[in-house]
Motif scaffolding. Sequence first.
Motif, PDB file in Angstrom:
ATOM      1  N   UNK A  68      10.780   0.383 -10.137  1.00  0.00           N
ATOM      2  CA  UNK A  68      10.438  -0.499  -9.021  1.00  0.00           C
ATOM      3  C   UNK A  68       9.935   0.342  -7.849  1.00  0.00           C
ATOM      4  N   UNK A  69      10.603   1.457  -7.582  1.00  0.00           N
ATOM      5  CA  UNK A  69      10.172   2.340  -6.489  1.00  0.00           C
ATOM      6  C   UNK A  69       8.759   2.870  -6.731  1.00  0.00           C
ATOM      7  N   UNK A  70       8.468   3.251  -7.938  1.00  0.00           N
ATOM      8  CA  UNK A  70       7.132   3.772  -8.220  1.00  0.00           C
ATOM      9  C   UNK A  70       6.084   2.671  -8.087  1.00  0.00           C
ATOM     10  N   UNK A  71       6.447   1.440  -8.459  1.00  0.00           N
ATOM     11  CA  UNK A  71       5.518   0.320  -8.297  1.00  0.00           C
ATOM     12  C   UNK A  71       5.270   0.040  -6.811  1.00  0.00           C
ATOM     13  N   UNK A  72       6.343   0.076  -6.025  1.00  0.00           N
ATOM     14  CA  UNK A  72       6.207  -0.157  -4.579  1.00  0.00           C
ATOM     15  C   UNK A  72       5.342   0.937  -3.959  1.00  0.00           C
ATOM     16  N   UNK A 130      -2.629  -0.333  -0.558  1.00  0.00           N
ATOM     17  CA  UNK A 130      -2.860  -1.084   0.675  1.00  0.00           C
ATOM     18  C   UNK A 130      -3.124  -0.158   1.860  1.00  0.00           C
ATOM     19  N   UNK A 131      -2.291   0.845   2.007  1.00  0.00           N
ATOM     20  CA  UNK A 131      -2.339   1.680   3.213  1.00  0.00           C
ATOM     21  C   UNK A 131      -2.856   3.090   2.964  1.00  0.00           C
ATOM     22  N   UNK A 170      -5.748   8.883   7.201  1.00  0.00           N
ATOM     23  CA  UNK A 170      -6.345   9.011   8.531  1.00  0.00           C
ATOM     24  C   UNK A 170      -5.275   9.402   9.547  1.00  0.00           C
ATOM     25  N   UNK A 171      -4.122   8.747   9.477  1.00  0.00           N
ATOM     26  CA  UNK A 171      -3.029   9.079  10.394  1.00  0.00           C
ATOM     27  C   UNK A 171      -2.586  10.524  10.206  1.00  0.00           C
TER      28      UNK A 171
END
Length: 117
Positions: free
Chosen positions: A17-21, A28-29, A35-36
């Motif tokens: 689940x952690x790897x999927x998240x 998404x980011x 860039x940050x």
Amino acid sequence: MEKKSEKSKAPDSVQEVDSRIAAVRDLIFGENIQQYNSEFDDIYSKIKALKEQNQKNLSESVTNLENKLADLESLMEHKFQDLNDDLDKRLADLDDEKADRRKLGKALEKIALMLQE
């Protein structure tokens, strides 16, 4: 035995689940985080450069002040030596048998005024 197998399966599912998240987060980011990170790296390098420049300026200022203090000390020593020489000369000019108190008083007043400058 079944309890042990259930417990061993639980960490695997949590990692999955952690790897999927993490994968979704990167999708998404991902660009924004890069860039940050780039901007933070730039800021850190600028802070480091400013810190080094400030340290350099501080050490130059300290050296400059030390030199000025040494010059001032030398000037004061020279001034005191001149005053001592002047006093010795004026005292030698006074008559040994008869010391003129007015001349001595004026010489001491002049020395006092020179010390106040």
